[in-house]
Write a protein that holds these residues in place. Structure first.
Motif, PDB file in Angstrom:
ATOM      1  N   UNK A 282       0.866  -1.179   0.000  1.00  0.00           N
ATOM      2  CA  UNK A 282       0.000   0.000   0.000  1.00  0.00           C
ATOM      3  C   UNK A 282       0.905   1.232   0.000  1.00  0.00           C
ATOM      4  N   UNK A 283       0.541   2.232  -0.786  1.00  0.00           N
ATOM      5  CA  UNK A 283       1.385   3.418  -0.933  1.00  0.00           C
ATOM      6  C   UNK A 283       0.725   4.629  -0.294  1.00  0.00           C
ATOM      7  N   UNK A 284       1.530   5.409   0.435  1.00  0.00           N
ATOM      8  CA  UNK A 284       1.053   6.607   1.124  1.00  0.00           C
ATOM      9  C   UNK A 284       2.029   7.748   0.864  1.00  0.00           C
ATOM     10  N   UNK A 285       1.580   8.960   1.109  1.00  0.00           N
ATOM     11  CA  UNK A 285       2.449  10.118   0.930  1.00  0.00           C
ATOM     12  C   UNK A 285       2.415  10.973   2.196  1.00  0.00           C
ATOM     13  N   UNK A 286       3.502  10.922   2.927  1.00  0.00           N
ATOM     14  CA  UNK A 286       3.644  11.724   4.141  1.00  0.00           C
ATOM     15  C   UNK A 286       5.056  12.295   4.195  1.00  0.00           C
ATOM     16  N   UNK A 287       5.199  13.420   4.875  1.00  0.00           N
ATOM     17  CA  UNK A 287       6.508  14.061   5.059  1.00  0.00           C
ATOM     18  C   UNK A 287       7.205  14.272   3.714  1.00  0.00           C
ATOM     19  N   UNK A 288       6.410  14.604   2.698  1.00  0.00           N
ATOM     20  CA  UNK A 288       6.927  14.906   1.357  1.00  0.00           C
ATOM     21  C   UNK A 288       7.610  13.706   0.699  1.00  0.00           C
ATOM     22  N   UNK A 289       7.218  12.517   1.095  1.00  0.00           N
ATOM     23  CA  UNK A 289       7.798  11.306   0.527  1.00  0.00           C
ATOM     24  C   UNK A 289       6.691  10.287   0.251  1.00  0.00           C
ATOM     25  N   UNK A 290       6.940   9.484  -0.778  1.00  0.00           N
ATOM     26  CA  UNK A 290       6.081   8.325  -0.997  1.00  0.00           C
ATOM     27  C   UNK A 290       6.578   7.192  -0.108  1.00  0.00           C
ATOM     28  N   UNK A 291       5.657   6.569   0.590  1.00  0.00           N
ATOM     29  CA  UNK A 291       5.979   5.471   1.499  1.00  0.00           C
ATOM     30  C   UNK A 291       5.254   4.233   0.991  1.00  0.00           C
ATOM     31  N   UNK A 292       6.015   3.206   0.661  1.00  0.00           N
ATOM     32  CA  UNK A 292       5.434   1.962   0.158  1.00  0.00           C
ATOM     33  C   UNK A 292       5.548   0.912   1.261  1.00  0.00           C
ATOM     34  N   UNK A 293       4.412   0.529   1.778  1.00  0.00           N
ATOM     35  CA  UNK A 293       4.356  -0.416   2.897  1.00  0.00           C
ATOM     36  C   UNK A 293       3.992  -1.806   2.380  1.00  0.00           C
ATOM     37  N   UNK A 294       4.859  -2.762   2.637  1.00  0.00           N
ATOM     38  CA  UNK A 294       4.536  -4.144   2.293  1.00  0.00           C
ATOM     39  C   UNK A 294       3.489  -4.687   3.263  1.00  0.00           C
ATOM     40  N   UNK A 295       2.570  -5.498   2.736  1.00  0.00           N
ATOM     41  CA  UNK A 295       1.551  -6.141   3.551  1.00  0.00           C
ATOM     42  C   UNK A 295       1.655  -7.656   3.372  1.00  0.00           C
ATOM     43  N   UNK A 296       1.221  -8.384   4.404  1.00  0.00           N
ATOM     44  CA  UNK A 296       1.290  -9.847   4.309  1.00  0.00           C
ATOM     45  C   UNK A 296       0.199 -10.469   5.175  1.00  0.00           C
ATOM     46  N   UNK A 297      -1.017 -10.328   4.721  1.00  0.00           N
ATOM     47  CA  UNK A 297      -2.163 -10.844   5.473  1.00  0.00           C
ATOM     48  C   UNK A 297      -2.093 -12.354   5.644  1.00  0.00           C
TER      49      UNK A 297
END
Length: 311
Positions: A115-130
């Protein structure tokens, strides 16, 4: 298969009587058609019965309408899940059902690899593993809302020591580090390697020394951490299992001083959640500082009560 389910349900009920598992009632009211076809994974096969409005989702409390039923997942495994099925008759049962991520549209996002988010002027790509780690390895709305609140700058994070409880994917801790904090993200040992990988992939090399992952089970071996040594304690969706409340409160008390700011982001789903806020209020001053109306998530700020010295 139905007989196997009944036997398994009975064994599970014997191990955890608090779950109040009643396989006979489940089979009578929710058996698929035809009776010998096994447990239906297709809600259309379930006999219709009105259900109350669906609850909102949260970790270890995933609720969604399935056909005319409301099912609430309590634990997630690769292929099976515990569900509390609540119907208009007014009683709750526990059922062990085959779990298919495509079965509930609202949960599909949790089965995405990232899942990708944008905080602190950066793109943050978080891996998920349900499939491997369940609720600990997906991004919940409470984490997103807490990140949004941190980015507002209401709480000073630059050069502050921050610890996050129940960090899961690490999104909140990553955002805190990008906003200038020295961050320790914590979770149970089983999730630690996954948590560390998200830190390494999203925190720049020059900031890596300011973020670390450590194992912490609430109320256990707290002496391994600096008592009262943190400026900010963060927790996103850590208020959901009533049996963990005493250990969570003990941990918050241990990690905080009278100068520490605690930020807890959560939905208030049930009476037990309100009870936790009352328990928290008996030891800390508590105020709601933010509310996301779309996601129905509250952010509470707590600080340890001043100890009055005897004259």
């Amino acid at each position: 298969m139905l007989s196997n389910f009944s036997a398994a349900a009975t064994r599970l009920s014997a191990r955890r009587p608090r779950l109040h598992l009643r396989p006979a009632e489940f089979l009578r009211h929710f058996a698929p058609r035809p009776p010998d076809s096994g447990i239906a994974t297709d809600p259309a096969q379930w006999r219709p019965r009105p259900a109350p409005a669906p609850d909102r989702a949260g970790p270890s409390s995933i609720s969604a309408p399935i056909g005319q039923y409301t099912c609430q997942s309590l634990n997630c495994y690769p292929h099976w899940s515990f569900y509390r099925v609540r119907v208009s008759l007014g009683w709750n049962i526990m059922a062990l059902l085959p779990y298919d991520g495509a079965m509930i549209p609202g949960l599909r996002k949790f089965h995405e690899a990232s899942a990708t988010f944008h905080y602190a002027k950066r793109d943050i790509v978080i891996r998920q593993n349900w499939n491997q780690l369940g609720v600990a390895a997906v991004v919940w709305d409470a984490a997103i809302v807490l990140c949004t609140y941190l980015e507002l700058g209401t709480i000073q994070l630059q050069d502050r020591t921050v610890i996050e409880l129940g960090a899961g994917t690490g999104l909140v801790g990553i955002v805190a580090a990008l906003l200038g904090a020295d961050v320790t993200v914590t979770d149970r040992g089983v999730a630690l390697q996954f948590l560390e990988s998200n830190l390494q992939e999203n925190i720049p090399t020059d900031l890596q020394s300011r973020a670390r992952a450590r194992e912490l089970s609430w109320g256990v071996d707290l002496q391994q951490f600096d008592a009262g040594g943190y400026d900010v304690v963060l927790g996103a969706d850590v208020v959901y299992l009533e049996e963990t409340f005493p250990a969570l409160l003990e941990t918050l008390e241990y990690l905080s001083s009278e100068q520490t700011t605690i930020l807890l982001s959560c939905r208030i789903r049930y009476e037990r959640d309100q009870n936790f806020l009352k328990m928290l209020g008996s030891r800390f001053t508590v105020e709601k500082v933010y509310y996301d109306t779309e996601k129905d998530v509250h952010v509470y700020k707590a600080q340890k009560r001043m100890v009055k010295e005897d004259l």
